[in-house]
Enzyme design. Structure first.
Site, short mmCIF file in Angstrom:
data_model
loop_
_atom_site.label_atom_id
_atom_site.label_comp_id
_atom_site.label_asym_id
_atom_site.label_seq_id
_atom_site.Cartn_x
_atom_site.Cartn_y
_atom_site.Cartn_z
N GLU A 1 -2.28 -63.24 -19.56
CA GLU A 1 -3.80 -62.38 -18.44
C GLU A 1 -3.99 -61.30 -19.22
O GLU A 1 -3.44 -60.96 -20.11
CB GLU A 1 -2.44 -62.07 -17.52
CG GLU A 1 -1.71 -62.83 -16.82
CD GLU A 1 -2.33 -64.15 -15.69
OE1 GLU A 1 -3.69 -63.83 -15.31
OE2 GLU A 1 -2.10 -65.18 -15.24
N ASP B 1 3.05 -74.06 -21.53
CA ASP B 1 3.58 -73.02 -21.32
C ASP B 1 4.35 -73.87 -20.13
O ASP B 1 4.34 -75.64 -19.17
CB ASP B 1 2.99 -72.03 -20.34
CG ASP B 1 2.01 -72.85 -19.78
OD1 ASP B 1 1.76 -74.00 -19.51
OD2 ASP B 1 0.85 -71.80 -19.74
N ASN C 1 -10.10 -65.23 -14.86
CA ASN C 1 -9.91 -63.95 -15.25
C ASN C 1 -10.47 -63.85 -16.99
O ASN C 1 -10.08 -62.73 -17.21
CB ASN C 1 -8.61 -63.95 -14.77
CG ASN C 1 -8.06 -64.36 -14.95
OD1 ASN C 1 -7.13 -65.16 -15.73
ND2 ASN C 1 -6.58 -63.26 -14.50
N HIS D 1 -7.75 -65.25 -19.18
CA HIS D 1 -6.58 -65.95 -19.20
C HIS D 1 -6.43 -67.19 -19.96
O HIS D 1 -7.84 -68.25 -19.83
CB HIS D 1 -5.64 -65.53 -18.21
CG HIS D 1 -5.50 -66.61 -17.22
ND1 HIS D 1 -5.11 -66.51 -15.70
CD2 HIS D 1 -5.75 -68.31 -17.32
CE1 HIS D 1 -4.75 -67.97 -15.61
NE2 HIS D 1 -5.13 -68.96 -16.46
P1 PGA Z 1 -7.38 -74.60 -14.47
O1 PGA Z 1 -6.86 -73.44 -15.22
O2 PGA Z 1 -7.74 -76.51 -14.82
O3 PGA Z 1 -6.85 -75.72 -13.43
O4 PGA Z 1 -8.24 -74.80 -13.81
C1 PGA Z 1 -7.10 -73.09 -16.15
C2 PGA Z 1 -6.45 -72.02 -16.01
O5 PGA Z 1 -5.98 -71.51 -15.85
O6 PGA Z 1 -5.91 -71.82 -17.19
#
Ligand code: PGA
Length: 247
Positions: A143, A67, A136, A138
């Site tokens: 999301e 992304d 959450n 995702h």
């Molecule tokens: P993080 O993010 O590695 O900074 O915890 C992971 C994500 O939100 O996919």
């Protein structure tokens, strides 16, 4: 799914790197799917170490990132292209032209998304996809509520994600409101997937994704439908698992 529970994030990085390195050594012109965020950093550090020790060659490897923010140029220090250059690509013997991060400045983002999928198809698809999980549930910018069949597309960031990401920008108004993200359906087409998680803040999402129903309310639960997924997670991220997962 296989679940490997490790002591700490350093071991998480090493175990994931070993899985990827084994496959890379067996297949020239390997295609790696990559992720940003703090979780994959120990993995990238280990890949850099292996490369510097001449134990892993990236000269014929291609990469595709999950992304990128829309409207953030690649030179911006919060762009995912900048992150990948700094934390991996500039430090290994990869050909920069073979590294792909969605173009957040594309004039026609919808057309770009179709072209990005076509580029992945042209090289035979992703051999190994690296993923992180949001608190959450995702994966990438998919999301909760995202279709499990979704493809690469422009997505609106949720209020929650904008708030979470505002710590990286001067003002909350500076946080992008849109991103280009591979879809869940796109991710599920990878030959192999390694999902990384560390920290107690991920324990709920990890338990839902591994032991809950496959549901759009937890996008990472879609991995249950994939035949070749390894979760490499730290003990603190595994604390809410009920079943006994063996190494
Ligand atoms: P993080 O993010 O590695 O900074 O915890 C992971 C994500 O939100 O996919």
């Amino acid at each position: 799914m296989k679940v490997v529970i490790v002591r700490d994030k350093e071991e998480m990085g090493k175990r994931a790197a070993a899985l990827i390195a084994e496959q890379m050594r067996a297949k020239p012109h390997f295609v790696l799917g990559l992720a940003t965020g703090s979780t994959p950093l120990p993995l990238y550090q280990e890949l850099i170490r292996l490369n510097k020790a001449r134990k892993l060659d990236f000269s014929t490897t291609a990469t595709f990132n999950l992304d990128e923010y829309v409207g953030v140029p690649p030179t911006h220090n919060q762009s995912y292209r900048y992150f990948m250059n700094k934390n991996l690509f500039d430090r290994i013997n990869i050909c920069k032209a073979a590294t792909h991060v969605p173009d957040g400045m594309a004039k026609d983002p919808d057309a770009f998304c179709l072209a990005y999928e076509a580029m992945m198809d042209d090289v035979g698809g992703i051999d190994y996809q690296v993923l992180g999980i949001g608190s959450n549930g995702h994966i990438a910018f998919n999301e909760p509520g995202s279709s499990l069949a979704s493809r690469t597309r422009v997505v609106a960031l949720t209020k929650n994600t904008i708030k979470d990401n505002s710590r990286f920008f001067k003002r909350i108004q500076d946080v992008p409101t849109k991103a280009i993200s591979m879809g869940i359906g796109t991710v599920l087409e990878a030959e192999r997937i390694v999902m990384l998680a560390n920290g107690t803040n991920k324990a709920d999402a990890v338990a839902k994704a591994l032991e809950g129903p496959v549901s759009v309310s937890c996008p990472a639960s879609a991995l249950q439908m994939h035949p070749n997924v390894t979760w490499v997670i730290t003990r603190d991220a595994a604390t809410n698992l009920k079943l006994e997962w063996r190494r």
